[in-house]
Write a protein that holds these residues in place. Structure first.
Motif, PDB file in Angstrom:
ATOM      1  N   GLN A 113       0.844  -1.177   0.000  1.00  0.00           N
ATOM      2  CA  GLN A 113       0.000   0.000   0.000  1.00  0.00           C
ATOM      3  C   GLN A 113       0.886   1.236   0.000  1.00  0.00           C
ATOM      4  O   GLN A 113       1.780   1.371   0.833  1.00  0.00           O
ATOM      5  CB  GLN A 113      -0.908   0.005   1.231  1.00  0.00           C
ATOM      6  N   ALA A 114       0.650   2.163  -0.908  1.00  0.00           N
ATOM      7  CA  ALA A 114       1.552   3.288  -1.058  1.00  0.00           C
ATOM      8  C   ALA A 114       1.173   4.480  -0.206  1.00  0.00           C
ATOM      9  O   ALA A 114       2.034   5.214   0.236  1.00  0.00           O
ATOM     10  CB  ALA A 114       1.590   3.719  -2.525  1.00  0.00           C
ATOM     11  N   SER A 115      -0.093   4.740   0.018  1.00  0.00           N
ATOM     12  CA  SER A 115      -0.489   5.911   0.791  1.00  0.00           C
ATOM     13  C   SER A 115       0.069   5.802   2.193  1.00  0.00           C
ATOM     14  O   SER A 115       0.059   4.742   2.799  1.00  0.00           O
ATOM     15  CB  SER A 115      -2.017   6.028   0.843  1.00  0.00           C
ATOM     16  N   ALA A 116       0.546   6.937   2.717  1.00  0.00           N
ATOM     17  CA  ALA A 116       1.280   6.902   3.976  1.00  0.00           C
ATOM     18  C   ALA A 116       0.441   6.428   5.139  1.00  0.00           C
ATOM     19  O   ALA A 116       0.971   5.907   6.103  1.00  0.00           O
ATOM     20  CB  ALA A 116       1.839   8.287   4.275  1.00  0.00           C
ATOM     21  N   LEU A 117      -0.843   6.610   5.085  1.00  0.00           N
ATOM     22  CA  LEU A 117      -1.686   6.257   6.219  1.00  0.00           C
ATOM     23  C   LEU A 117      -2.546   5.037   5.947  1.00  0.00           C
ATOM     24  O   LEU A 117      -3.552   4.828   6.581  1.00  0.00           O
ATOM     25  CB  LEU A 117      -2.573   7.451   6.609  1.00  0.00           C
ATOM     26  N   THR A 168       7.734  10.681  -3.722  1.00  0.00           N
ATOM     27  CA  THR A 168       7.631  12.112  -4.065  1.00  0.00           C
ATOM     28  C   THR A 168       8.949  12.684  -4.573  1.00  0.00           C
ATOM     29  O   THR A 168       8.959  13.484  -5.511  1.00  0.00           O
ATOM     30  CB  THR A 168       7.151  12.908  -2.846  1.00  0.00           C
ATOM     31  N   LYS A 169      10.065  12.270  -3.968  1.00  0.00           N
ATOM     32  CA  LYS A 169      11.345  12.862  -4.353  1.00  0.00           C
ATOM     33  C   LYS A 169      12.020  12.110  -5.492  1.00  0.00           C
ATOM     34  O   LYS A 169      12.435  12.699  -6.484  1.00  0.00           O
ATOM     35  CB  LYS A 169      12.273  12.928  -3.144  1.00  0.00           C
ATOM     36  N   GLU A 170      12.113  10.782  -5.341  1.00  0.00           N
ATOM     37  CA  GLU A 170      12.820  10.023  -6.369  1.00  0.00           C
ATOM     38  C   GLU A 170      11.946   9.719  -7.579  1.00  0.00           C
ATOM     39  O   GLU A 170      12.446   9.629  -8.698  1.00  0.00           O
ATOM     40  CB  GLU A 170      13.366   8.718  -5.776  1.00  0.00           C
ATOM     41  N   LYS A 171      10.654   9.535  -7.365  1.00  0.00           N
ATOM     42  CA  LYS A 171       9.744   9.255  -8.473  1.00  0.00           C
ATOM     43  C   LYS A 171       9.060  10.513  -8.996  1.00  0.00           C
ATOM     44  O   LYS A 171       8.393  10.474 -10.033  1.00  0.00           O
ATOM     45  CB  LYS A 171       8.683   8.246  -8.043  1.00  0.00           C
ATOM     46  N   GLY A 172       9.177  11.633  -8.249  1.00  0.00           N
ATOM     47  CA  GLY A 172       8.622  12.904  -8.705  1.00  0.00           C
ATOM     48  C   GLY A 172       7.113  12.990  -8.673  1.00  0.00           C
ATOM     49  O   GLY A 172       6.520  13.747  -9.450  1.00  0.00           O
ATOM     50  N   LEU A 173       6.470  12.240  -7.783  1.00  0.00           N
ATOM     51  CA  LEU A 173       5.007  12.263  -7.704  1.00  0.00           C
ATOM     52  C   LEU A 173       4.537  13.288  -6.689  1.00  0.00           C
ATOM     53  O   LEU A 173       5.183  13.525  -5.666  1.00  0.00           O
ATOM     54  CB  LEU A 173       4.474  10.879  -7.304  1.00  0.00           C
ATOM     55  N   GLU A 174       3.388  13.894  -6.978  1.00  0.00           N
ATOM     56  CA  GLU A 174       2.747  14.776  -6.025  1.00  0.00           C
ATOM     57  C   GLU A 174       1.915  13.944  -5.054  1.00  0.00           C
ATOM     58  O   GLU A 174       1.625  12.770  -5.305  1.00  0.00           O
ATOM     59  CB  GLU A 174       1.854  15.791  -6.746  1.00  0.00           C
ATOM     60  N   GLN A 175       1.515  14.599  -3.944  1.00  0.00           N
ATOM     61  CA  GLN A 175       0.735  13.869  -2.941  1.00  0.00           C
ATOM     62  C   GLN A 175      -0.536  13.276  -3.521  1.00  0.00           C
ATOM     63  O   GLN A 175      -0.922  12.153  -3.195  1.00  0.00           O
ATOM     64  CB  GLN A 175       0.388  14.806  -1.775  1.00  0.00           C
ATOM     65  N   ASP A 176      -1.219  14.038  -4.389  1.00  0.00           N
ATOM     66  CA  ASP A 176      -2.473  13.544  -4.958  1.00  0.00           C
ATOM     67  C   ASP A 176      -2.245  12.559  -6.101  1.00  0.00           C
ATOM     68  O   ASP A 176      -3.194  12.056  -6.698  1.00  0.00           O
ATOM     69  CB  ASP A 176      -3.335  14.713  -5.434  1.00  0.00           C
ATOM     70  N   GLN A 177      -0.986  12.265  -6.435  1.00  0.00           N
ATOM     71  CA  GLN A 177      -0.677  11.320  -7.507  1.00  0.00           C
ATOM     72  C   GLN A 177      -0.195   9.969  -6.971  1.00  0.00           C
ATOM     73  O   GLN A 177       0.123   9.076  -7.756  1.00  0.00           O
ATOM     74  CB  GLN A 177       0.412  11.904  -8.421  1.00  0.00           C
ATOM     75  N   LEU A 178      -0.142   9.812  -5.650  1.00  0.00           N
ATOM     76  CA  LEU A 178       0.364   8.561  -5.091  1.00  0.00           C
ATOM     77  C   LEU A 178      -0.531   7.403  -5.508  1.00  0.00           C
ATOM     78  O   LEU A 178      -1.747   7.465  -5.347  1.00  0.00           O
ATOM     79  CB  LEU A 178       0.423   8.655  -3.567  1.00  0.00           C
ATOM     80  N   PRO A 179       0.057   6.336  -6.032  1.00  0.00           N
ATOM     81  CA  PRO A 179      -0.749   5.189  -6.462  1.00  0.00           C
ATOM     82  C   PRO A 179      -1.259   4.410  -5.260  1.00  0.00           C
ATOM     83  O   PRO A 179      -0.753   4.536  -4.146  1.00  0.00           O
ATOM     84  CB  PRO A 179       0.242   4.354  -7.274  1.00  0.00           C
ATOM     85  N   SER A 180      -2.271   3.580  -5.503  1.00  0.00           N
ATOM     86  CA  SER A 180      -2.829   2.772  -4.413  1.00  0.00           C
ATOM     87  C   SER A 180      -1.911   1.620  -4.037  1.00  0.00           C
ATOM     88  O   SER A 180      -1.878   1.182  -2.899  1.00  0.00           O
ATOM     89  CB  SER A 180      -4.210   2.231  -4.807  1.00  0.00           C
ATOM     90  N   THR A 181      -1.151   1.101  -4.992  1.00  0.00           N
ATOM     91  CA  THR A 181      -0.203   0.022  -4.712  1.00  0.00           C
ATOM     92  C   THR A 181       1.107   0.276  -5.448  1.00  0.00           C
ATOM     93  O   THR A 181       1.133   0.964  -6.474  1.00  0.00           O
ATOM     94  CB  THR A 181      -0.753  -1.345  -5.149  1.00  0.00           C
ATOM     95  N   VAL A 182       2.165  -0.288  -4.905  1.00  0.00           N
ATOM     96  CA  VAL A 182       3.486  -0.186  -5.523  1.00  0.00           C
ATOM     97  C   VAL A 182       4.095  -1.574  -5.546  1.00  0.00           C
ATOM     98  O   VAL A 182       4.070  -2.282  -4.539  1.00  0.00           O
ATOM     99  CB  VAL A 182       4.410   0.771  -4.724  1.00  0.00           C
ATOM    100  N   GLY A 183       4.637  -1.963  -6.678  1.00  0.00           N
ATOM    101  CA  GLY A 183       5.273  -3.270  -6.773  1.00  0.00           C
ATOM    102  C   GLY A 183       6.545  -3.330  -5.938  1.00  0.00           C
ATOM    103  O   GLY A 183       7.293  -2.358  -5.856  1.00  0.00           O
TER     104      GLY A 183
END
Length: 456
Positions: free
Chosen positions: A4-8, A327-342
């Motif tokens: 799960q990618a979202s921090a919470l 956010t830093k290495e992949k360059g994603l914004e907070q609202d762009q975080l995916p639901s899952t990460v491999g």
């Protein structure tokens, strides 16, 4: 492996924490953090998330018994063997004689459901896909009984089930084969109407062949209050008048609960009962809002939320690093975080942290899950209302003692800080800043809901 990618959002759903509707105070991160607070739905035997965690757990149980039982006669002093189990059906190829059913017993279908314990007067949803249980539902619909037994599977031995289960009565069934491409046959709503004492498995040979479901001989103990409803009007009046008078066991239970709530608030525990729940605590015999089973489910939910809180605590540091990576290495914004990460998409450093965290969570959470499961099964086995009151009070007192020990340690550190100053110690000997400190509780992020119905 998916994360799960979202921090919470809870990282490892494989931990199998099952949270029910709770009435105690939840910290904000639990209430708004995306942690799944719905009932887990099981549809296969021996494959539940709880069951996986409980495998090979006897050493954990023995450790729990030796560390937390102050006397050898405690209800969980024998670990897994503290509860009663039927003999294993593995290797048993001889069917029982169905004609010799004991007086008052019935032949019922058996649906073992991993390592979760259900309680009377609760409602549950099951997804059905395995062929033998599809057949079971077809049979109970055809013969009109619409009921079966659910029993917990042994955490170590395949084909062995708890002697005490519960009676599931089917209330609603939906055919969903077309929508799920036949992966799931039925979605079924049930109500637990009582407990069942299992005496024997009728067809043990069918467990390994998986050709059909198991059937058992069992005695049903109704917990719906139907027997009381059948009394005449005069009897009902007597019962109603007596409801306000607590038994000795009920009074002792309420007192123990009040003591626990008080120390929870003194320590500002993240997961704690509200003070209003003390007066509203349900301890009466029978079903309904005032029935003890309500409080037993509340205690089960409390144990679940302690698990969730500890899980979140263990995950928090990693989740922060995961967000930083995205956010830093992949360059994603907070609202762009995916639901899952491999898993393979993570950096080698994060992959190692995932493995270490997963191992640590298993080690730390397994004993808590096992403790909660055995606690509920032990209460379910109790024959009488007063026995259930005594058992629940025992477990509440054990939790109070645990928190009392924590309070004592906190007071020791607090007294040390106030009695020793840097002026008393030479500069070269000052190690004050290296000592462990009690957590800062000056800022309480936990919301309280002192509602009279907070425990329901």
């Amino acid at each position: 492996m998916k994360i799960q990618a979202s921090a919470l959002i809870a990282l490892f759903s494989s931990i199998g924490i099952c949270s029910r509707t709770s009435a105690f105070t939840q910290p904000p991160e639990l209430r708004r953090g995306g942690v799944l607070l719905h009932e887990l739905k099981y549809s296969n035997v021996g494959r539940s998330k709880h069951f996986v965690l409980l495998k090979n757990a006897s050493s954990l149980t023995r450790r729990y018994a030796s560390e937390k039982e102050e006397d050898s006669g405690g209800p969980l002093s024998k670990g897994i063997d503290s509860v009663s189990w039927l003999p294993s059906v593995i290797g048993d190829t001889e069917p029982s004689n169905i004609s010799s059913v004991r007086n008052g017993a019935a032949i019922l279908p058996l649906f073992p459901l991993g390592g979760i314990v259900y309680t009377p007067n609760s409602e549950h949803i099951l997804n059905i896909f395995e062929p033998r249980y599809r057949k079971m539902y077809s049979d109970i619909l055809m013969n009109g009984t619409k009921r079966f037994v659910v029993s917990m599977s042994h955490p170590e031995e395949q084909g062995r089930f708890a002697e005490t289960g519960v009676l599931f009565e089917l209330e609603d069934l939906k055919e969903v084969s077309e929508q799920t491409k036949d992966q799931i046959k039925y979605v079924c709503n049930h109500r637990v109407t009582g407990r069942v004492k299992l005496h024997r498995i009728i067809n043990p040979q069918d467990w390994e062949s998986r050709e059909t479901y198991l059937t058992v001989e069992g005695t049903i103990y109704d917990d719906t209050g139907k027997d009381e409803e059948e009394n005449d009007g005069k009897s009902n009046i007597v019962v109603s008048a007596a409801e306000t008078k607590l038994s000795a066991g009920e009074s002792a239970l309420k007192q123990s609960f009040a003591s626990l709530v008080e120390i929870q608030h003194e320590l500002e525990e993240d997961v704690r009962f509200t003070r209003a729940s003390v007066d509203a605590l349900a301890v009466a015999d029978g079903p309904g809002e005032n029935g003890l089973w309500q409080t037993i489910r509340l205690w089960q939910a409390y144990a679940d939320q302690r698990l969730v809180a500890r899980q979140n605590e263990l995950q928090k540091n990693f989740q922060d690093k995961l967000q930083e990576f995205l956010t830093k290495e992949k360059g994603l914004e907070q609202d762009q975080l995916p639901s899952t990460v491999g898993f393979q998409d993570l950096s080698p450093e994060l992959q190692n942290e995932v493995k270490a965290l997963q191992k640590r969570m298993g080690i730390e959470l397994q004993p808590l899950i096992l403790e909660s499961t055995l606690t509920m099964q032990k209460i379910l086995e109790a024959k009488a209302h007063e026995d259930r009151c005594d058992l629940l009070r025992y477990f509440i007192d054990a939790e109070r003692k645990r928190l009392s020990a924590r309070k004592t340690l906190r007071e020791i550190f607090s007294s040390y800080e106030t009695s020793v100053t840097s002026d008393d110690i030479p500069a070269e000997e000052q190690i004050y800043d290296k000592l462990p400190r009690p957590p800062d509780t000056s800022k309480d992020d936990t919301s309280l809901f002192d509602d009279p119905d907070a425990f329901q």
